[in-house]
Design an enzyme around this catalytic site. Structure first.
Site, PDB file in Angstrom:
ATOM      1  N   HIS A 278      62.081  93.401  40.688  1.00  0.00           N
ATOM      2  CA  HIS A 278      60.692  93.879  40.705  1.00  0.00           C
ATOM      3  C   HIS A 278      59.916  93.020  41.700  1.00  0.00           C
ATOM      4  CE1 HIS A 278      61.219  96.470  37.135  1.00  0.00           C
ATOM      5  NE2 HIS A 278      62.033  95.511  36.715  1.00  0.00           N
ATOM      6  N   LEU A 279      59.448  93.639  42.777  1.00  0.00           N
ATOM      7  CA  LEU A 279      58.733  92.868  43.809  1.00  0.00           C
ATOM      8  C   LEU A 279      57.221  93.065  43.753  1.00  0.00           C
ATOM      9  CD1 LEU A 279      61.138  93.088  46.887  1.00  0.00           C
ATOM     10  CD2 LEU A 279      61.011  91.369  45.083  1.00  0.00           C
TER      11      LEU A 279
ATOM     12  N   HIS B 257      67.081 102.858  32.284  1.00  0.00           N
ATOM     13  CA  HIS B 257      66.600 101.816  31.365  1.00  0.00           C
ATOM     14  C   HIS B 257      66.751 102.426  29.974  1.00  0.00           C
ATOM     15  CE1 HIS B 257      63.320  98.913  29.910  1.00  0.00           C
ATOM     16  NE2 HIS B 257      63.403  99.804  28.939  1.00  0.00           N
TER      17      HIS B 257
ATOM     18  N   HIS C  64      70.574  96.631  32.815  1.00  0.00           N
ATOM     19  CA  HIS C  64      70.516  95.507  31.870  1.00  0.00           C
ATOM     20  C   HIS C  64      71.115  95.782  30.475  1.00  0.00           C
ATOM     21  CE1 HIS C  64      66.891  97.792  31.057  1.00  0.00           C
ATOM     22  NE2 HIS C  64      66.201  97.215  32.016  1.00  0.00           N
TER      23      HIS C  64
ATOM     24  N   ASP D  26      67.073  91.692  37.237  1.00  0.00           N
ATOM     25  CA  ASP D  26      65.831  92.150  36.591  1.00  0.00           C
ATOM     26  C   ASP D  26      64.713  91.124  36.807  1.00  0.00           C
ATOM     27  OD1 ASP D  26      63.994  93.693  35.283  1.00  0.00           O
ATOM     28  OD2 ASP D  26      64.930  93.591  33.315  1.00  0.00           O
TER      29      ASP D  26
ATOM     30  N   GLY E 249      59.495  90.194  30.731  1.00  0.00           N
ATOM     31  CA  GLY E 249      60.118  89.974  32.026  1.00  0.00           C
ATOM     32  C   GLY E 249      60.196  88.508  32.391  1.00  0.00           C
TER      33      GLY E 249
HETATM   34  O1  DOR Z   1      61.458  92.831  30.961  1.00  0.00           O
HETATM   35  C1  DOR Z   1      61.258  93.765  31.700  1.00  0.00           C
HETATM   36  N1  DOR Z   1      60.340  93.674  32.696  1.00  0.00           N
HETATM   37  N2  DOR Z   1      61.939  94.894  31.540  1.00  0.00           N
HETATM   38  C2  DOR Z   1      61.651  96.008  32.234  1.00  0.00           C
HETATM   39  O2  DOR Z   1      62.289  97.006  32.036  1.00  0.00           O
HETATM   40  C3  DOR Z   1      60.533  96.028  33.198  1.00  0.00           C
HETATM   41  C4  DOR Z   1      60.256  94.675  33.699  1.00  0.00           C
HETATM   42  C5  DOR Z   1      58.942  94.548  34.414  1.00  0.00           C
HETATM   43  O3  DOR Z   1      58.605  95.415  35.236  1.00  0.00           O
HETATM   44  O4  DOR Z   1      58.253  93.554  34.206  1.00  0.00           O
HETATM   45 ZN    ZN Z   2      64.355  97.843  32.561  1.00  0.00          ZN
END
Ligand code: DOR
Ligand code: ZN
Length: 431
Positions: free
Chosen positions: A59-60, A178, A231, A304, A323
């Site tokens: 995730h950027l 997911h 994941h 992730d 996350g």
């Molecule tokens: O822990 C997570 N963070 N799982 C996800 O599916 C999305 C991700 C996020 O975008 O922060």
């Molecule tokens: Zn996810």
């Protein structure tokens, strides 16, 4: 043509040290005692040379949350972690559900030049699960999207998922799921088990993941399509993926470093740095995931990497965002959990961190053998190094690492993207 000479490196950690000469973007020679007059030289001192890592799940946060990460800072984190290619998930703001966004992500990644940033397109408009996004135009755009995912959300409607798989099949692209049945996780913040019960945290049952994995395996079977499970977090998911593969279903799965190393005993402190989706499970799940990665039931490692702002993490557990950061710590955690106990050798690391993820999405010039004529996408690893994680010192804008103050083995000392050094001794090297 520019030249780069890697002296005394051990490809895949095997055999006596050799020299690797890169000319332009390609490996030109491999052998002992190579010389080159004008080459940039990196002294390897017997360190391990691996193909550059490929992360299918990053995730950027650009566009929309550039206060937490940008394509530039995330690319730096990736290069420092040994990555030469990352897939940037679609849950940005606006959502990457049109080629306008996916093309931007690709172009910006190339402009930064530290790692190939492949955009992931959303499966459904706005990640809402109701209407398929225009996958075809995203696939045909400049960003050439080859993987689609509503990650952060599950494509929960079985009919939408079925259509997505059929459509993806005809486009030759991959759907990454997911797996989370949303009716079973309403209000859930932690793995459903004794720890969450004692701490008073609402539980996320294993069955919410496993029921979707089972369903999607059957949908993929009937559509003759491929499906990729993001994941994987439970021992039951491992059993289901194993079964589906035994039936000849085209299913692949990834596991994160944090699900291999950590378990829900972490929640005792109520520190939301340990909140992640899917949640940290029990130690027995982590052990099953490690064995499945060793056995090839789980195909690859994906980080992730999920940067979050302090205000979104340093708050009550229930409202904190899920996350964790992952790009800069992934290799060390794989060494600790898989190499040190003898579950994987360095060839195995190359497989699960580079070759298999590249093959899953069909990348031509990543995850390639270290051989003459191949693209010079490479990672140099010091297996004897030790380092202590400090969130504030990581290249990411955000600091939400669950590994703060932990000491790990092995360090990436150089990363090379198409013959250009993108990271060296802890510093990302811009264009
Ligand atoms: O822990 C997570 N963070 N799982 C996800 O599916 C999305 C991700 C996020 O975008 O922060
Ligand atoms: Zn996810």
């Amino acid at each position: 043509m520019t030249e780069l000479l890697l002296k005394n490196v051990r490809p895949y950690g095997e055999g006596e040290p050799v020299d690797v000469l890169v000319r332009g973007t390609v490996i030109a020679e491999i052998g002992p005692g190579l010389t080159a007059d004008d080459a940039e030289v990196i002294e390897g001192n017997g360190q391990i040379l691996l193909p550059g890592f490929v992360d299918l799940h990053t995730h950027l946060r650009e566009p929309g949350r550039e206060d937490t990460e940008t394509i530039e800072t995330g690319s730096a984190a990736a290069a420092l972690g040994g990555y030469t290619a990352v897939f940037a998930m679609a849950n940005t703001s606006p959502v990457a559900d049109s080629h306008v966004i996916t093309d931007h992500v690709w172009r910006r990644g190339q402009e930064v030049g530290l790692v190939d940033v492949f955009p992931v397109g959303a499966v459904t408009v706005g990640l809402k699960g109701k209407q398929l996004a225009e996958m075809g135009t995203m696939a045909a755009g400049v960003g050439q999207v080859r993987m689609f995912s509503d990650d952060g959300h599950c494509v929960y409607d079985p009919l939408i998922m079925r259509r997505a798989l059929e459509y993806a099949n005809s486009l030759g692209v991959l759907i990454a799921q997911h797996a989370e049945e949303p009716r079973l996780t309403e209000g859930a913040v932690a793995h459903e088990g004794p720890t969450a019960a004692r701490l008073g945290l609402a539980g996320w049952p294993r069955a919410a993941e496993e029921s979707i994995v089972a369903r999607d395996a059957l949908l993929a079977r009937d559509a003759g399509a491929r499906v990729h499970i993001c994941h994987a977090s439970t021992a039951g998911t491992v059993e289901l993926v194993k079964w589906a593969k035994s039936q000849g279903i085209s299913i692949t799965a990834e596991v994160t470093p944090h699900h291999l190393l950590l378990d829900d005993s972490r929640l005792e402190t109520y520190d939301a740095v340990n909140k992640v989706n899917p949640p940290l499970r029990e130690a027995s799940d982590a052990a099953a995931l490690r064995q499945a990665l060793a056995d090839g039931i789980i195909d690859c490692v994906a980080t992730d990497h999920a940067p979050h702002a302090e205000q979104d993490k340093c708050c009550e557990f229930a409202v904190a965002r899920p996350g964790m950061l992952g790009l800069e710590t992934a290799l060390s955690i794989i060494v600790q959990t898989m190499v040190a106990p003898g579950l994987l050798d360095w060839r195995g690391v190359a497989k699960v961190m580079s070759e298999k993820p590249a093959a899953i999405v069909g990348l031509d010039d990543h995850g390639r053998p270290i051989a003459v004529g191949e693209p010079a996408n490479l990672t140099l690893v010091d297996p004897d190094a030790e380092w202590t994680v400090r969130g504030a010192e990581l290249a990411s804008i955000s600091n939400n690492t669950p590994f703060e103050d932990m000491t790990f083995p092995a360090e990436v000392t150089a990363t090379v993207l198409r013959g250009r050094v993108t990271a060296r001794e802890g510093k990302a090297v811009g264009i």
